[in-house]
Enzyme design. Structure first.
Site, PDB file in Angstrom:
ATOM      1  N   GLY A 192       0.852  -1.189   0.000  1.00  0.00           N
ATOM      2  CA  GLY A 192       0.000   0.000   0.000  1.00  0.00           C
ATOM      3  C   GLY A 192       0.883   1.233   0.000  1.00  0.00           C
ATOM      4  N   GLY A 193       1.898   1.214  -0.857  1.00  0.00           N
ATOM      5  CA  GLY A 193       2.876   2.304  -0.873  1.00  0.00           C
ATOM      6  C   GLY A 193       2.714   3.274  -2.012  1.00  0.00           C
ATOM      7  N   SER A 244       0.260   5.611  -2.320  1.00  0.00           N
ATOM      8  CA  SER A 244      -0.398   6.873  -1.993  1.00  0.00           C
ATOM      9  C   SER A 244      -0.407   7.067  -0.479  1.00  0.00           C
ATOM     10  CB  SER A 244      -1.850   6.909  -2.511  1.00  0.00           C
ATOM     11  OG  SER A 244      -2.664   5.963  -1.827  1.00  0.00           O
ATOM     12  N   TYR A 258     -15.225  -0.587   9.858  1.00  0.00           N
ATOM     13  CA  TYR A 258     -13.796  -0.254   9.870  1.00  0.00           C
ATOM     14  C   TYR A 258     -13.181  -0.537  11.232  1.00  0.00           C
ATOM     15  CZ  TYR A 258      -9.615   2.680   9.181  1.00  0.00           C
ATOM     16  OH  TYR A 258      -8.327   3.143   9.086  1.00  0.00           O
TER      17      TYR A 258
END
Length: 249
Positions: free
Chosen positions: A12-13, A15, A148
């Site tokens: 997940g790099g 943004s 979440y």
């Protein structure tokens, strides 16, 4: 140069906080490898990070994680630092939660993160460091945050168990739990209109003692600290980066 010649994988790099951390790792000498679902933003991130290599991968796809680790094993041999940052939002009150939304958020924020760690362990050993992005949402009661919060709460519990299992192997496992951070994730909430997102953002700011949203770079600095030898006696910790929102409420 705390990470000179170390291989760092940021899942997940492409943004937000992941991108900020990836840039910071590269600035301190790391060989940076990043993942992301969006090929366009992934390509942009690779251009912005000196020496970085990008892999298009959805953390919810367990088979894709296995392929990713095999590729990194072939190119780098090992992973020194793993930063699991991939995540999605999902705000809706209890009466409006759908099974599909619940499964989607949990497949990324909980299941995907846990199995990503499992697969990456093949390339990690003594001295390795794992950092996972949590959320203060797992520890606070925010209406509409059930899906979440449940996923991040489960991830928090998982990180503690994983840290306990790996401590004897010399691998440290920690969590960084941001408060409201102004990143693209805030604006990607299924079922929420732009007006609702703007209202949520203002609600968050009103609840922060520092009276502002956090920045991705502020989270990145906490991640690099936990990943570095400066935190060599720290494992199973959960570092809040929230402007005092949780403890000063």
């Amino acid at each position: 140069m705390r990470f000179k010649d170390k291989t760092v994988l940021v899942m997940g790099g492409n943004s937000g906080m992941g991108l900020a951390a990836a840039k910071a790792f590269a600035a301190e000498g790391a060989r940076v490898r990043i993942t992301g679902r969006n090929q366009v933003t992934l390509d942009e991130a690779v251009i912005a990070i000196p020496g970085a290599v990008g892999y298009q991968a959805d953390i919810a796809d367990i088979e894709a994680a296995e392929t990713l680790i095999a590729d990194i094993e072939a190119s780098d041999g090992a992973i020194d630092v793993l930063y699991v940052n991939a995540g999605v939002g999902g705000f809706a009150p209890l009466r409006e939660i759908t099974e599909e939304d619940w499964d989607f958020v949990h497949s990324v924020n909980l299941k995907g993160c846990v199995f990503a760690i499992q697969k990456a362990l093949k390339l990690m050993g003594k001295g390795g460091s794992i950092i996972v992005t949590g959320s203060i949402g797992a520890h606070a009661s925010l209406p509409g945050n059930l899906t979440y919060a449940a996923a991040k709460g489960g991830l928090y519990a998982a990180v503690k168990v994983i840290a306990g299992e790996l401590v004897s192997e010399g691998i440290r496992v920690n969590m960084v739990s941001p408060g409201p951070i102004d990143t693209p994730l805030l604006y990607r909430n299924p079922g929420m209109s732009e007006e609702a997102v703007a209202g949520l953002k203002q609600q968050m700011i009103n609840a922060i003692p520092m009276h502002r949203m956090g920045e991705a770079d502020e989270v990145a600095r906490a991640v690099l600290f936990l990943a570095s030898d400066e935190a060599s006696f720290i494992t199973a910790a959960n570092l809040f980066v929230d402007g005092g929102a949780l403890e000063l409420r």
